[in-house]
Design a protein around this motif. Structure first.
Motif, PDB file in Angstrom:
ATOM      1  N   LEU A 199       0.826  -1.198   0.000  1.00 14.13           N
ATOM      2  CA  LEU A 199       0.000   0.000   0.000  1.00 14.13           C
ATOM      3  C   LEU A 199       0.865   1.255   0.000  1.00 14.13           C
ATOM      4  O   LEU A 199       0.561   2.234  -0.697  1.00 14.13           O
ATOM      5  N   ILE A 200       1.943   1.237   0.774  1.00  8.56           N
ATOM      6  CA  ILE A 200       2.851   2.386   0.829  1.00  8.56           C
ATOM      7  C   ILE A 200       3.481   2.634  -0.537  1.00  8.56           C
ATOM      8  O   ILE A 200       3.550   3.774  -1.013  1.00  8.56           O
ATOM      9  N   VAL A 201       3.935   1.553  -1.188  1.00  2.58           N
ATOM     10  CA  VAL A 201       4.546   1.690  -2.515  1.00  2.58           C
ATOM     11  C   VAL A 201       3.527   2.232  -3.511  1.00  2.58           C
ATOM     12  O   VAL A 201       3.849   3.105  -4.337  1.00  2.58           O
ATOM     13  N   TYR A 202       2.289   1.743  -3.452  1.00  2.00           N
ATOM     14  CA  TYR A 202       1.267   2.249  -4.374  1.00  2.00           C
ATOM     15  C   TYR A 202       1.004   3.733  -4.126  1.00  2.00           C
ATOM     16  O   TYR A 202       0.932   4.522  -5.080  1.00  2.00           O
ATOM     17  N   ILE A 256       2.716   6.733   8.866  1.00  3.96           N
ATOM     18  CA  ILE A 256       3.747   6.106   8.038  1.00  3.96           C
ATOM     19  C   ILE A 256       3.681   6.651   6.607  1.00  3.96           C
ATOM     20  O   ILE A 256       4.713   6.957   5.997  1.00  3.96           O
ATOM     21  N   LEU A 257       2.472   6.799   6.089  1.00  2.19           N
ATOM     22  CA  LEU A 257       2.310   7.367   4.746  1.00  2.19           C
ATOM     23  C   LEU A 257       2.826   8.808   4.699  1.00  2.19           C
ATOM     24  O   LEU A 257       3.463   9.218   3.722  1.00  2.19           O
ATOM     25  N   GLY A 267      -7.362   3.095  -9.401  1.00  2.00           N
ATOM     26  CA  GLY A 267      -6.173   2.255  -9.507  1.00  2.00           C
ATOM     27  C   GLY A 267      -6.030   1.333  -8.315  1.00  2.00           C
ATOM     28  O   GLY A 267      -5.711   0.145  -8.462  1.00  2.00           O
ATOM     29  N   ALA A 268      -6.270   1.874  -7.114  1.00  4.20           N
ATOM     30  CA  ALA A 268      -6.169   1.062  -5.902  1.00  4.20           C
ATOM     31  C   ALA A 268      -7.239  -0.016  -5.876  1.00  4.20           C
ATOM     32  O   ALA A 268      -6.977  -1.161  -5.465  1.00  4.20           O
ATOM     33  N   PHE A 269      -8.446   0.320  -6.309  1.00  2.00           N
ATOM     34  CA  PHE A 269      -9.529  -0.666  -6.357  1.00  2.00           C
ATOM     35  C   PHE A 269      -9.181  -1.793  -7.319  1.00  2.00           C
ATOM     36  O   PHE A 269      -9.418  -2.975  -7.030  1.00  2.00           O
TER      37      PHE A 269
END
Length: 315
Positions: free
Chosen positions: A71-74, A133-134, A247-249
């Motif tokens: 998720l962080i990379v995305y 973190i993000l 994109g995330a979906f």
């Protein structure tokens, strides 16, 4: 889910955050706060209270849950992609001298304050931990890419690689993240009195920062906004959040993770955009107009986004 329940939930997420912004507008108008207070309070939040809040949220986080590399990379990857999309659009639509400010305003969001406040309000400790973190990662991305684009298009900019690296290394929010990770990873316990004191201190961050944002808003700027400011604002609060969520979906993200991504992608323009544009001798007025428009518009776009995503069951 019942339509009225979804609408009520949406207001519970967004209204408390923007109520603090509205209070800032009122306090500035009636003279309870002024430019000096806003300057000093913003510095306190940036240098001390926000790093404390981020540090404690990560220290208490279950990194097995909150530290999600994919998720962080995305999130960081799409943020970089959004920079190039906005830059490409600026080459097509903007005068040469305005392209740096336009690009920065179109892709750079206020994740550290508005995004983090919304994530914490929506998802509690989980939202605060993952959001922190993000924030640590996106601060680096925003500062590096903004410095590069402003230096490229602004003749007066003096942002070499050394200056950029020095700025990153001294950023209190980044330092708060880096310092907290070993404590969380090795489960280092801190004294209870220190944690309680830190909670008191860090709890000032979000409301104080949001009040300061409200105090800096000028609706005169909205009336005088150029087409470029409106164009950049549409990119920031409509097109990029839409593309980021889709994109995330498509990659399989749902629920809390997708909700946090939307809140971060849809955050309004960052106040630091104005500071960096001014330091680079670029069009600071354009940067200020983008911040004002996106802050006002995001009240509606974020509320509408949360409502729709909740209604269709994605979050």
């Amino acid at each position: 889910m019942d339509l009225l329940a979804v609408f009520s939930h949406t207001l519970q997420v967004t209204l408390p955050v923007f109520a603090m912004v509205f209070l800032g507008i009122v306090f500035k108008r009636i003279g309870w706060i002024d430019a000096h207070f806003i300057s000093m309070a913003s510095a306190l939040v940036f240098r001390a209270t926000m790093p404390t809040l981020i540090f404690l949220s990560i220290v208490r986080a279950d990194l097995d849950v909150a530290l999600q590399p994919g998720l962080i990379v995305y999130f960081l990857g799409f943020s970089v992609l959004s920079f190039f999309l906005a830059w490409g659009w600026s080459i097509w639509r903007c005068p040469h001298a305005e392209r740096g400010v336009f690009t920065q305003g179109a892709f750079r969001g206020n994740c550290g304050i508005v995004g983090l406040a919304l994530a914490a309000n929506q998802y509690g400790d989980y939202g605060l931990s993952l959001g922190s973190i993000l924030v640590g990662g996106i601060i680096i991305v925003y500062n590096v890419l903004s410095a590069i684009i402003l230096a490229y298009y602004s003749a007066g900019a003096r942002s070499g690689i050394g200056a950029i690296l020095k700025h990153i290394a001294k950023n209190p929010l980044i330092l708060g993240v880096l310092l907290a990770i070993p404590f969380a990873y090795f489960h280092i316990d801190l004294p209870a009195w220190l944690l309680t004191s830190g909670d008191y201190f860090g709890a000032m961050s979000l409301p104080l920062a949001l009040v300061c944002i409200g105090g800096t808003l000028s609706f005169t700027s909205v009336k005088q906004s150029s087409g470029l400011a409106l164009d950049a604002s549409l990119w920031k609060v409509v097109w990029l959040p839409l593309l980021g969520v889709l994109g995330a979906f498509a990659l399989g993200y749902r629920g809390r993770e997708l909700g946090i991504l939307f809140l971060f992608f849809g955050s309004p323009g960052a106040a630091a955009s104005f500071v960096m544009a001014k330091a680079a001798h670029a069009n600071a007025k354009l940067a200020a107009n983008i911040i004002v428009i996106t802050t006002v518009a995001s009240l509606f776009t974020l509320s509408a986004g949360v409502f729709i995503l909740k209604l269709i069951g994605w979050i």
